[in-house]
Design a protein around this motif. Structure first.
Motif, PDB file in Angstrom:
ATOM      1  N   THR A 174      -2.874   3.055  12.280  1.00 17.81           N
ATOM      2  CA  THR A 174      -3.371   3.150  10.904  1.00 17.81           C
ATOM      3  C   THR A 174      -4.889   3.024  10.868  1.00 17.81           C
ATOM      4  O   THR A 174      -5.469   2.247  11.623  1.00 17.81           O
ATOM      5  CB  THR A 174      -2.749   2.058  10.006  1.00 17.81           C
ATOM      6  N   CYS A 180      -0.787  -0.553   2.289  1.00 20.47           N
ATOM      7  CA  CYS A 180      -1.499  -1.485   3.158  1.00 20.47           C
ATOM      8  C   CYS A 180      -2.185  -2.575   2.330  1.00 20.47           C
ATOM      9  O   CYS A 180      -2.144  -3.758   2.695  1.00 20.47           O
ATOM     10  CB  CYS A 180      -2.514  -0.708   3.989  1.00 20.47           C
ATOM     11  N   VAL A 226      -4.140  -6.062  12.597  1.00 20.32           N
ATOM     12  CA  VAL A 226      -3.834  -4.654  12.322  1.00 20.32           C
ATOM     13  C   VAL A 226      -4.208  -3.786  13.523  1.00 20.32           C
ATOM     14  O   VAL A 226      -3.430  -2.930  13.963  1.00 20.32           O
ATOM     15  CB  VAL A 226      -4.580  -4.170  11.052  1.00 20.32           C
TER      16      VAL A 226
END
Lengths: 139, 139, 139, 139
Positions: free
Chosen positions: C21, C61, C14
């Motif tokens: 994010t 997510c 990620v």
């Protein structure tokens, strides 16, 4: 519309393969389909309203017909993968109509938006829905 | 559960006020309700599957019963404002069950999550749904 | 959990591939995943509430991480196909958590249900969501 | 549009009360509103696509503006009660637009349908959404 994809051909398939439904195709066009349903006493909910599931079933069916339009063929095995519906006002009447409009078609799925109304009152939408039909994967 | 809010009282109301539906309450608990439906030939879709709208109608009904649990009273005029459903696998069988669990209750609405399965196969959820029931506003 | 599928491996991916994010994986288990987010001033809506889209992004997510659990591998190209969310009560706090639970996994998609809450208040769910992730088709 | 309900007045309110959002009103009309967003690097997901939550946030905002149109006043405390979104194709570009169209307004809520696209490509809808805004109850 191709020869194969006509209102009559769709309704023949529906009558043969899914005799339990009262939903019928009444119009097909570029990127849309319209379905109709004659309300029965069994569809009436407390308060005298056409039940939510009855409107849902019609929207689901209009989106099924829309999938045929998007695929340019009758594909009974196109299946709803998800559908969301919002009820906007009470629905009171004998005949319900639903128009489904194409949002997108891909190799995997058909997405459409649907509007439900009582026959003769097209300005008073009783439910709005949006959903996805899964196209059978070919090998 | 209060005396007033029993499985029997709910099914009496359903039978009287909404005779067209075959959905019945079979269990009530703290924050949940279970509804059941005996499949009829009219509910069978091409491929031999219990139709999507049939499962939707059962989920809608279980959420209605859940609204009664949340409100601690039978409130037939609690109405679905929106409902979304996802179909997870083919449903084949004679009896369908749906459990609705409470997410939240406010002055305006009841929100719940619902799971549908074929009787005897609780580990094979055939549809998952989430939706909102509007509570009649008092004055 | 396989060696490959760890909280650390997910958060590394990620951080590298989606640096914008602030959502991070904090827990993985059999059929579920939990994501967390530190609220920033930019996420605060009129009234002092954590914004709806901020909670949506966290739910999205958590469902992405859940797709990795269902597939037993990190699959960044698993993409949301649809997601619906219901807001249940005001969300006020500095850290938001979301748990996503698996409903079903097929060759085409992963479906899950998600619940959002403010850290320390797991009994006060602020949003409930349900959605579908599309699995890249292999050839 | 009333004097009070102008693009400028809306954007002033947004800038003051919700400075964290980059979404702005760019058009208002009878039964619709259009919002725009300049994509930042933080919004880019693996694969180079504008993230789903970024498109969701824009749709949510366009529906908020639509609620103002439906109510004929700026009502910052109109709050999303539920929203569902379907992603239709990859979104690649610097600026995203969303038009929200009114489905219905009642005493309790505003329902609308929204379409998202990349600036300059209005025929390639990247996401379709439908949702409900709750109107604060007056006493």
């Amino acid at each position: 519309m191709t020869d194969q994809l006509s209102i009559e051909a769709i309704n023949e398939m529906v009558t043969e393969q899914f005799p339990g439904t009262g939903n019928r195709c009444v119009e097909l066009g570029d990127g849309y389909a319209v379905a109709a349903y004659e309300v029965t006493p069994a569809d009436i909910r407390p308060g005298g309203f056409v039940s939510g599931p009855c409107q849902f079933a019609l929207a689901d069916c209009a989106l099924w017909f829309l999938a045929f339009v998007a695929l340019e063929r009758i594909e009974p095995m196109a299946l709803t993968s998800e559908l969301s519906i919002r009820y906007l006002r009470p629905a009171v009447g004998d005949r319900v109509l639903c128009r489904a409009d194409l949002e997108a078609v891909s190799r995997r799925s058909v997405v459409g938006t649907a509007h439900v109304w009582i026959d003769g009152k097209p300005d008073k939408i009783t439910a709005a829905a949006q959903g996805t039909y899964a196209i059978p994967l070919t090998h």
